[in-house]
Scaffold this active site. Structure first.
Site, short mmCIF file in Angstrom:
data_model
loop_
_atom_site.label_atom_id
_atom_site.label_comp_id
_atom_site.label_asym_id
_atom_site.label_seq_id
_atom_site.Cartn_x
_atom_site.Cartn_y
_atom_site.Cartn_z
N HIS A 131 1.03 -1.06 -0.22
CA HIS A 131 0.08 0.32 -0.14
C HIS A 131 0.74 1.28 0.37
O HIS A 131 2.31 0.80 0.45
CB HIS A 131 -0.30 -0.22 1.32
N ASP A 208 3.34 -3.24 7.87
CA ASP A 208 2.59 -2.84 8.33
C ASP A 208 0.72 -3.87 8.30
O ASP A 208 0.79 -4.71 7.63
CB ASP A 208 1.48 -2.60 7.12
N GLN A 211 -4.18 -4.92 7.45
CA GLN A 211 -4.90 -6.02 6.93
C GLN A 211 -4.94 -7.50 7.44
O GLN A 211 -5.22 -8.04 7.72
CB GLN A 211 -4.63 -5.95 5.17
N LYS A 234 -10.21 -0.53 10.47
CA LYS A 234 -10.41 -1.45 9.31
C LYS A 234 -10.98 -2.64 10.74
O LYS A 234 -11.10 -4.30 10.19
CB LYS A 234 -9.58 -2.52 9.19
N CYS A 372 -4.79 2.21 -3.73
CA CYS A 372 -3.51 2.56 -3.19
C CYS A 372 -2.38 1.83 -3.78
O CYS A 372 -1.35 1.49 -2.33
CB CYS A 372 -3.77 3.37 -1.83
#
Ligand code: PLP
Length: 414
Positions: A131, A208, A211, A234, A372
């Protein structure tokens, strides 16, 4: 909700859905099928109520007032730090910096940790599937210091080529970066293995977790990384919430990035001293109500139980993938061996945005666009994809309704 976590056998999706008020609504006269969860998740009533209750009964500012409401606001905010520390298995709550989300977390690492360490000739390693929040902050600080950003390649199945990533971990790399789960492909990356290789070379690893946190239990100690970022919205929580976890040693060394109230010990024109970590990174009034919601979101995951969540989501992924494979002219992007329930695809002869617009008229919410992730779109040679991203409150009936709607709208575009 049950006080005990569900097992895969006792998981009752209809009961879970009753906790999410928005799931009962219709869109364009059709029952809503919300498959845009990787963009932002829906919120259970307990999270909405926590925000509502905060404003109705407790609203005040944090860490400043000695009155009762001020204490309650501080307790709500600091309670979220405790909940998140538990959620990611941080060794200490003091290693959890509360942020507005992953974007703020990666920028904090870029400006406070990385920039002071970069010199001309240095580099930052990321991957082709990231991303932009795991690319652009590194580029911004690299440009200021004459360093470069390099990207480890992926294969056609959308998997990281791990040997190449490891080969690229050369001495001039000052930070290695990796998404735990791809927001476009659903690919789960081998964070433990990469972390082990980074440790051998003394290179800190930023992960990151935007997700991954909504789909799997996170244990930053077991993963062995140095930085981990999560975004709240999220994972059932309100927008404008998130965290950066970092090893205390790094947080102690890092200078503050935002200056202002709440992050200082003593301010003089001759020089200012700063609060202890993590507070020295939390200038200004935070999203207190949002963090009251974060604590409720973490409770919700605890009560539901990861075994039940994972079993249901993986069954949905398998079902949706199998049905999509039968649609003529449909190409799936991302067929990694280990995936979370995110499916990107295109259909021959149809624009992603046209399909998404027509699906909306059928009540189906999916995302179309570059997600993104421009470098990933470049890799696959497409400007955009459609993305169906699922959550534990989705059903097999919704998967079938989505694929039926897709087959219907695809005919309209011929
Ligand atoms: N990283 C990944 C993998 C994402 O999917 C997203 C959001 O789409 C982000 C980072 C940025 O999250 P936020 O905008 O909440 O900071």
């Amino acid at each position: 909700m049950n006080a005990q976590p569900n097992s895969p056998d006792t998981f009752d999706v209809e009961r879970v859905r009753a906790d999410f008020p928005v799931l009962t609504r219709t869109v364009h006269g059709k029952p809503l099928v919300y498959f845009d969860n990787a963009n932002t998740s829906q919120k259970p009533a307990s999270v909405i109520d926590a925000v509502d209750d905060y404003y109705r009964r407790h609203n005040a500012n944090v860490s400043r007032s000695v009155h009762q409401l001020g204490d309650e606001a501080t307790a709500a905010y600091e309670g979220a730090r405790d909940a998140l520390a538990r959620f990611i298995h941080a060794p200490s709550r003091d290693e959890v910096v509360l942020t507005t989300g992953t974007t703020q977390s990666s920028n904090l690492v870029a400006y406070s940790f990385l920039l002071p360490r970069l010199k001309p000739g240095d580099s930052v390693l990321t991957t082709q599937m990231e991303h932009h929040a795991n690319i652009v902050p590194w580029q911004l600080v690299a440009q200021r210091s004459g360093a470069t950003v390099k990207a480890a390649p992926i294969n056609e199945r959308g998997e990281l080529i791990v040997e190449k990533y490891i080969e690229l971990l050369t001495p001039e790399v000052k930070l290695a970066c990796l998404g735990h789960v791809s927001n476009v492909l659903g690919t789960v990356n081998p964070v433990r293995e990469i972390a082990r290789e980074c440790r051998k070379r003394g290179i800190p690893l930023f992960v990151d977790g935007s997700q991954s946190a909504p789909h799997r239990p996170i244990d930053v100690q077991a993963l062995g990384c140095d930085f981990y970022a999560v975004t709240g919205h999220k994972m059932l929580a309100p927008t404008g919430t998130g965290l950066l976890w970092a090893k205390k040693q790094y947080l102690e060394e890092m200078p503050p990035f935002f200056g202002g109230g709440d992050m200082i010990r003593e301010v003089r024109f001759s020089g200012t001293t700063f609060a202890d970590v993590p507070h020295k990174f939390e200038a200004g009034t935070p999203n207190i109500a949002g963090f009251a919601g974060v604590a409720a979101a973490v409770d919700y995951y605890d009560q539901l139980g990861w075994d039940a969540i994972r079993a249901h989501e993986q069954a949905l992924l398998e079902h949706a993938t199998a049905l999509l494979r039968e649609v003529p002219g449909l190409r799936i992007f991302g067929e990694a061996a280990e995936k979370e329930p995110v499916i990107s695809f295109l259909i021959d002869g149809a624009q992603a945005t046209d399909l998404a617009t027509l699906l909306d008229l059928e009540g189906v919410a999916v995302r179309s666009g570059h997600h993104c992730a421009h470098p990933l779109m470049h890799f696959f040679g497409v400007p955009a994809t459609l993305r169906a991203s699922l959550a534990f409150y989705n059903t097999h009936a919704e998967v079938e309704a989505f694929v039926a709607a897709l087959c219907k709208v695809r005919k309209l575009l011929r």
